[in-house]
Design an enzyme around this catalytic site. Structure first.
Site, mmCIF file in Angstrom:
data_model
loop_
_atom_site.group_PDB
_atom_site.id
_atom_site.type_symbol
_atom_site.label_atom_id
_atom_site.label_comp_id
_atom_site.label_asym_id
_atom_site.label_seq_id
_atom_site.Cartn_x
_atom_site.Cartn_y
_atom_site.Cartn_z
ATOM 1 N N ARG A 297 0.826 -1.207 0.000
ATOM 2 C CA ARG A 297 0.000 0.000 0.000
ATOM 3 C C ARG A 297 0.859 1.255 0.000
ATOM 4 N NH1 ARG A 297 -4.980 -2.171 3.903
ATOM 5 N NH2 ARG A 297 -6.157 -3.063 2.150
ATOM 6 N N TYR A 441 -6.490 -0.070 -6.790
ATOM 7 C CA TYR A 441 -5.973 -1.359 -6.320
ATOM 8 C C TYR A 441 -5.270 -1.242 -4.974
ATOM 9 C CZ TYR A 441 -1.658 -0.330 -9.165
ATOM 10 O OH TYR A 441 -0.545 0.206 -9.754
ATOM 11 N N GLU A 442 -4.959 -2.406 -4.385
ATOM 12 C CA GLU A 442 -4.420 -2.511 -3.032
ATOM 13 C C GLU A 442 -5.363 -1.897 -1.993
ATOM 14 O OE1 GLU A 442 -2.098 -4.418 -2.570
ATOM 15 O OE2 GLU A 442 -1.210 -4.558 -4.549
ATOM 16 N N GLY A 443 -6.653 -2.014 -2.227
ATOM 17 C CA GLY A 443 -7.650 -1.429 -1.330
ATOM 18 C C GLY A 443 -7.999 -0.043 -1.813
#
Length: 590
Positions: A297, A441-443
């Protein structure tokens, strides 16, 4: 044609003069004697050459050609294979990796600066390396010694690559409902079956093997996220002697056709009884995966900074050369029919917004990297615990705020170019397309905001924020600083809103969701104000050494505090409006 030159002067300023990385490294036994200022500068110099001369020239051609899927195999764009070979031979995949397994063991403070260069040069290429580094983190922290010995060295060397396999067609944010299954075998391995989507680098032709980190559920697993386990599933099985054996039962079903990062293969992976090995404890896979995810992140946040820096460099160069109209105060270029557009206030507004937010983000990335280094290497238990708390608090801010402001800066850069910014040859439209995914992406950034406010701030009763706030006050205390009052006022605004939200959340179940995004934006502005306050102090201290650079830094700080930080007032008003304006409209009336 756009070009990229790493901002080495500013990177060194942040690393050495703002955060004094060398002094920190000297007092941490795991780093002392391993890295110093001269070594760090040499690494940055070489990194600038690798990214600027080897990888950046492939950015546009890689976008135009894209990754290609042919009968289950992926072909990366022309030049990627040769560039990867050189990149891997230089040890860049394992820059921050464990030296016991062939990594270089460099501190995260330095690694984040290299990551910025890499994303600025070519986001698609960068992703193949970023996922490998993340997979190594999870393996190093949670895998058995035998698995670490077999896999880490090969991934650090770039001979093999890593992926992260979470998302399924029906399960993105809600991982508790994944359907991928793991059947235990008599030899201690597992057979993994299921489908994963949006897998970055799930198939490619850069490495001889790909090591998938896969979330799956055991037959007797509890329902929900507490029933998820993490497995290592290689594309090609590895023999006992370390050589490659038979192909495992995992295949690429297709790749996505995307808005941006077209040189990065985003894959659908089908696991049809593929053999895998448990990483960490059964049913505790999320904890193991989040070792990787927290670093990822931050890395994806840095994609926002890198793309913003590339956009800024392009826009400044164009603004100095493009002539249109006369300056408001009269002609500046007397020998020309018009003045360069950099004289116009609105163009300066866009350029300074880009400069202020990118440089603020660069400093904040290094600061978070510093906390990661302390959390990993500090020997004092209290110092380590404090750093771990700050990492947990600040990671969602870094991921979301870096990428939100990164998109803003790429759009600003495109706007500076006017119509030419919409044309492919200038590179600006690609930056806008490439950076857009970083908010998703990645949350997604909305999820990051919920994590920050709901879990990290309110979930700790405000204690994590108090820790960060105490550091800011300690920095200001007893110091004559031109922006001390602005910084403390913004901090007090954040603290007051936090207290108010603690009370609102008790009575209103929608309070956190309604406020979270604006709260993260406000938090980001306060964090950047702290970074700019620290940069101002460093620039004033070192002004005689480099007057032009330091004067530019001080002028940019003035712009940030006078023109950007006041946005916190509007964010406060929006938050205090509560959830009612969001929730009162019936769903069928949308």
């Amino acid at each position: 044609m756009p070009s990229y030159n790493a901002p080495l002067r500013d990177l060194r300023f942040v690393l050495h003069q703002v955060f004094d990385g060398p002094s920190l490294w000297a007092r941490l036994p795991a780093l002392a004697g391993h890295i110093d200022a001269q070594t760090a500068d040499a690494i940055l110099e070489e990194a600038a050459k690798v990214t600027g001369e080897l990888i950046a020239p492939l950015n546009r051609s890689g976008d135009e050609e894209g990754a290609q899927w042919r009968d289950g195999a992926v072909v990366t764009p022309s030049g990627f294979q040769d560039a990867w070979k050189t990149y891997a031979e230089g040890g860049w995949v394992g820059l921050a990796g464990n030296p016991e397994h062939g990594g270089m063991g460099m501190p995260k403070m330095l690694a984040v600066q290299f990551e910025e260069m890499l994303y600025a040069a070519n986001s698609s290429f960068a992703l193949y390396s970023a996922l490998s580094a993340g997979a190594c983190l999870a393996l190093d922290a949670h895998a058995t010694p035998a698995l670490r010995d077999t896999y880490l060295g090969n991934i650090y060397a770039g001979r093999w690559a890593g992926t992260m396999c979470l998302t399924e067609p029906h399960a993105g944010t809600d991982l508790g409902i994944i359907r991928t299954r793991a059947e235990p075998q008599a030899d201690g391995s597992y057979l993994i079956s299921g489908t994963k989507i949006f897998i970055t680098g799930g198939e490619q032709d850069l490495t001889e093997n790909i090591i998938h980190m896969v979330l799956a559920k055991l037959p007797d697993a509890p329902a929900g996220p507490k029933g998820i386990s993490l497995f290592l599933v290689p594309k090609v099985l590895v023999n006992d002697d370390g050589s490659l054996g038979a192909r495992n039962a995992v295949n690429c079903g297709s790749i996505e056709h995307k808005m941006g990062i077209k040189g990065s293969a985003t894959c659908v992976l089908n696991f049809d009884g593929a053999r895998g090995w448990l990483i960490g404890e059964a049913n505790k896979g999320l904890a193991a995966m989040f070792t990787m995810m927290n670093y990822e992140r931050l890395s994806i946040g840095i994609q926002g900074i890198g793309c913003a820096e590339a956009s800024y460099q392009n826009a400044v160069a164009y603004a100095r050369e493009r002539i249109q109209s006369r300056a408001p105060g009269g002609p500046q270029a007397q020998d020309k029919v018009a003045d360069p557009i950099i004289v116009h206030p609105d163009v300066r507004r866009m350029l300074l917004s880009m400069k202020a937010m990118t440089e603020g983000g660069r400093a904040f990335a290094c600061y978070v990297g510093q906390q990661l280094d302390l959390a990993k290497y500090a020997e004092d238990a209290a110092e380590k615990a404090r750093a771990e708390t700050l990492v947990a608090l600040l990671t969602p801010v870094a991921k979301a705020f870096f990428t939100d402001t990164g998109l803003d800066s790429c759009v600003h850069g495109q706007q500076v170019f006017g119509g030419h910014g919409y044309i492919r040859e200038w590179g600006q439209e690609q930056l806008v397309r490439d950076v857009r995914i970083a908010q998703i992406y990645e949350g997604t950034n909305g999820i990051q905001a919920l994590d920050l406010l709901g879990r990290k701030v309110l979930g700790s009763g405000g204690e994590a924020l108090r820790l960060f706030a105490a550091e800011i006050r300690a920095f200001v205390h007893g110091r004559e600083h031109p922006y001390a009052s602005e910084l403390i006022e913004a901090l007090e605004r954040l603290e007051a809103l936090t207290g108010w939200l603690l009370q609102q959340a008790k009575a209103d179940p929608c309070a956190v969701g309604a406020a979270s995004v604006e709260y993260l934006q406000l938090f980001g502005h306060v964090a950047y104000a702290y970074m700019w306050a620290r940069m101002v102090s460093a620039a004033r201290q070192h002004h005689a050494e480099d007057p032009d650079f330091c004067q530019a830094k001080l002028a940019t700080a003035e712009f940030f505090f006078r023109r950007l930080l006041p946005r916190s007032l509007a964010l406060e008003a929006s938050i205090r409006a509560g959830s009612a304006p969001l929730m009162q409209l019936a769903a069928e009336l949308f």
